[in-house]
Design a protein around this motif. Structure first.
Motif, mmCIF file in Angstrom:
data_model
loop_
_atom_site.group_PDB
_atom_site.id
_atom_site.type_symbol
_atom_site.label_atom_id
_atom_site.label_comp_id
_atom_site.label_asym_id
_atom_site.label_seq_id
_atom_site.Cartn_x
_atom_site.Cartn_y
_atom_site.Cartn_z
ATOM 1 N N ILE A 1 -18.599 9.226 0.955
ATOM 2 C CA ILE A 1 -19.161 10.011 -0.153
ATOM 3 C C ILE A 1 -20.382 10.763 0.352
ATOM 4 N N VAL A 2 -20.449 12.050 0.016
ATOM 5 C CA VAL A 2 -21.604 12.873 0.349
ATOM 6 C C VAL A 2 -22.295 13.303 -0.937
ATOM 7 N N LEU A 3 -23.598 13.104 -0.994
ATOM 8 C CA LEU A 3 -24.403 13.531 -2.131
ATOM 9 C C LEU A 3 -25.165 14.797 -1.753
ATOM 10 N N LEU A 4 -24.981 15.858 -2.511
ATOM 11 C CA LEU A 4 -25.775 17.073 -2.338
ATOM 12 C C LEU A 4 -26.938 16.975 -3.312
ATOM 13 N N VAL A 5 -28.138 16.753 -2.789
ATOM 14 C CA VAL A 5 -29.269 16.322 -3.612
ATOM 15 C C VAL A 5 -30.341 17.389 -3.673
ATOM 16 N N ASN B 1 -31.601 15.681 -11.625
ATOM 17 C CA ASN B 1 -30.183 15.748 -11.315
ATOM 18 C C ASN B 1 -29.911 15.107 -9.957
ATOM 19 N N GLY B 2 -30.764 15.392 -8.984
ATOM 20 C CA GLY B 2 -30.646 14.755 -7.681
ATOM 21 C C GLY B 2 -30.914 13.265 -7.750
ATOM 22 N N THR C 1 -23.716 9.224 2.183
ATOM 23 C CA THR C 1 -24.679 10.025 2.918
ATOM 24 C C THR C 1 -25.264 11.070 1.988
ATOM 25 N N ALA C 2 -26.589 11.161 1.968
ATOM 26 C CA ALA C 2 -27.270 12.138 1.128
ATOM 27 C C ALA C 2 -27.683 13.333 1.972
ATOM 28 N N VAL C 3 -27.376 14.516 1.482
ATOM 29 C CA VAL C 3 -27.848 15.764 2.086
ATOM 30 C C VAL C 3 -28.986 16.269 1.202
ATOM 31 N N LEU C 4 -30.196 16.255 1.721
ATOM 32 C CA LEU C 4 -31.377 16.598 0.930
ATOM 33 C C LEU C 4 -31.709 18.067 1.119
ATOM 34 N N LEU C 5 -31.602 18.843 0.034
ATOM 35 C CA LEU C 5 -31.913 20.258 0.145
ATOM 36 C C LEU C 5 -33.413 20.513 0.209
ATOM 37 N N SER C 6 -34.187 19.631 -0.387
ATOM 38 C CA SER C 6 -35.654 19.711 -0.318
ATOM 39 C C SER C 6 -36.166 18.313 -0.007
ATOM 40 N N ARG D 1 -39.150 16.775 -1.644
ATOM 41 C CA ARG D 1 -39.177 16.748 -3.106
ATOM 42 C C ARG D 1 -38.041 15.929 -3.692
ATOM 43 N N ALA D 2 -37.307 15.216 -2.860
ATOM 44 C CA ALA D 2 -36.223 14.361 -3.364
ATOM 45 C C ALA D 2 -36.800 13.238 -4.216
ATOM 46 N N HIS D 3 -36.025 12.798 -5.204
ATOM 47 C CA HIS D 3 -36.487 11.747 -6.119
ATOM 48 C C HIS D 3 -36.801 10.489 -5.314
ATOM 49 N N PRO D 4 -38.057 10.055 -5.274
ATOM 50 C CA PRO D 4 -38.430 8.948 -4.378
ATOM 51 C C PRO D 4 -37.761 7.625 -4.732
ATOM 52 N N GLY D 5 -37.680 7.312 -6.026
ATOM 53 C CA GLY D 5 -37.055 6.055 -6.420
ATOM 54 C C GLY D 5 -35.575 6.034 -6.094
ATOM 55 N N GLY D 6 -34.895 7.137 -6.366
ATOM 56 C CA GLY D 6 -33.472 7.213 -6.066
ATOM 57 C C GLY D 6 -33.206 7.147 -4.576
ATOM 58 N N LEU D 7 -34.027 7.799 -3.793
ATOM 59 C CA LEU D 7 -33.853 7.791 -2.342
ATOM 60 C C LEU D 7 -34.076 6.389 -1.776
ATOM 61 N N ALA D 8 -35.102 5.702 -2.269
ATOM 62 C CA ALA D 8 -35.359 4.334 -1.822
ATOM 63 C C ALA D 8 -34.207 3.409 -2.199
#
Length: 477
Positions: free
Chosen positions: A50-54, A59-60, A78-83, A86-93
């Motif tokens: 699964i690839v996440l376009l974040v 929404n991300g 796998t997350a693809v971070l466009l920024s 500025r990615a959501h810190p809680g979600g990324l953690a």
């Protein structure tokens, strides 16, 4: 009935709910629904890629938290971070704790090419305009890959309140939307980008009236007329059809056909195609003396196949009963006479006719259907049924617009609109309001089109023939 709400209304409801809930609860509800929808689409979560376009917004964050849930079930996420900053810190953690990873710079395309599922969390309902170049490139790569694409709340690049597409946008196989439908999910061209739509209830408290509403079987069943023991043909309503010409007699036949299937007690036909009409439908009351001498009716349908004879159109518009204007009637009608009417008027243009009435290009109407139907209704002080890939119905009061959820591209065939006009006119004559007659007619007509086509080409006469079966199905008869 399904109801769609504007971004401002949804945001206000979210703020009210978040004020009463522990921090992060709303996002977790959305993420849980999104993860469940992704799992259902995959069938097998364990071992899937699964690839996440974040993007940078909530929404991300929804995508990241959903990705974490799927990673805990054994998916490779796998997350693809466009920024990245500025990615959501809680979600990324949460994603990293669950075993998910972040794509290294320059490797996003490789991950997308190998994925079973791509989740579009680039921008949500707060986005405006098309995607920026970096996001557009990822959306294009996802479209070319073999992976299924799931959009979070709304495909990125779609205008949430209108369905307009003003630049590059994500094309989803499934859109998982939260709390309520958004207008852009129900109106083309945005609807085409959304794929299937799954609604996740997150507990929003929304007002009774929204921007759009879509009738369902139960709503239409309550509208369809049913004769009582005391009914006779006049009490059930009489609809007048002023249509057809020497060049287009078939339009008259098809409009009468639709009217006879629409529940009115009798159909009066006025026009030069009387012989063709009576040969096909001997029960029709035919006159060649003009609308004013045809006898009492409860509603008129005027315009299908009328050619260039403006006389019957003017005569019908001068009547004191509801009038449906279609086809040539829209072109021949005096616009001031339409605006001056005190009885209800229902106009049924396709995009080209709507463009002519508005003095704009057809492409502008097709690209911005909701503003176009609202403008037509306000300008002509009429109820307007805008036909097309998405049929919209707006009243002159500027209230909620109806969107028809039925139909099929096979309805794009000569004469189909004539059948719809007769059907809607019959419902007008039975006593329904212009908005209800238009909504019920579009719903029945769309289902009849599906029934008639059944995956193959069908003619307008097939659609008319299918109406009784659809009527019985809707009403439970």
């Amino acid at each position: 009935m399904r109801t769609a709400y504007t971004v401002d209304t949804v945001r206000a409801a979210e703020r009210d709910l978040m004020a009463r809930l522990p921090d992060g609860t709303l996002m977790q509800r959305a993420a849980a629904g999104l993860a469940a929808a992704c799992a259902d689409l995959l069938g097998r979560v364990y071992g899937s890629r699964i690839v996440l376009l974040v993007g940078s917004g909530d929404n991300g964050g929804d995508a990241l938290y959903a990705g974490a849930r799927l990673a805990r079930r054994g998916a490779g996420v796998t997350a693809v971070l466009l920024s990245p900053d500025r990615a959501h810190p809680g979600g990324l953690a949460a994603l990293r704790r669950a075993g998910g990873t972040v794509a290294r710079p320059g490797t996003a395309g490789q991950h997308i090419d190998r994925a079973h599922l791509v989740v579009d969390g680039i921008v949500g309902i707060g986005g405006r305009g098309g995607l920026r170049p970096d996001a557009a490139a990822l959306a294009e790569r996802a479209a070319a890959a073999r992976a299924a694409v799931v959009a979070v709340d709304l495909p990125s690049g779609i205008e949430p309140d209108t369905g307009e597409v003003r630049g590059p946008a994500v094309r989803a196989d499934l859109t998982v939307t939260f709390g309520t439908h958004k207008p852009g999910l129900l109106i083309d061209p945005g609807r085409e980008y959304a794929g299937s739509v799954r609604l996740v209830d997150i507990g929003l408290d929304l007002p009774a009236e929204g921007e759009l509403e879509a009738l369902q079987h139960a709503d239409v069943a309550a509208l369809l007329p049913r004769p009582s023991a005391e009914s006779d043909k006049y009490r059930r309503g009489v609809v007048g059809i002023a249509a057809g010409s020497a060049r287009y007699p078939g339009a008259a036949v098809l409009a009468v056909w639709g009217a006879l299937r629409g529940g009115a007690g009798a159909v009066r036909y006025v026009g030069p195609a009387g012989k063709a009409v009576i040969a096909r439908f001997p029960e029709t009351l035919v006159s060649d003396q003009g609308p004013g001498r045809a006898g009492r009716v409860q509603a008129w349908v005027v315009g299908p196949g009328a050619g260039d004879d403006a006389g019957p159109v003017a005569e019908v518009l001068d009547s004191d009963v509801p009038v449906l204007l279609d086809a040539d009637g829209l072109r021949l009608a005096d616009r001031d006479a339409v605006r001056a009417r005190t009885a209800p008027t229902l106009m049924t243009p396709h995009a080209g006719e709507a463009a002519a009435l508005l003095g704009t290009a057809r492409e502008e109407v097709e690209g911005a259907r909701l503003p176009a139907v609202r403008e037509l209704a306000a300008r002509y002080r009429a109820t307007v049924l805008l036909k097309g890939s998405t049929t919209l119905i707006a009243g002159p009061d500027g209230g909620t617009v109806r969107v028809n959820p039925t139909g099929t591209p096979w309805l794009a065939t000569a004469g189909s609109g004539d059948v719809l006009s007769g059907l809607a006119g019959s419902l007008l004559a039975s006593g329904l309001s212009a908005l209800d007659a238009a909504g019920a007619a579009a719903y029945v007509h769309g289902l009849a089109g599906r029934h008639a086509a059944d995956g193959a080409p069908a003619g307008a006469h097939d659609v008319a023939e299918a109406i009784p079966a659809v009527w019985r199905d809707i009403s439970g008869a």
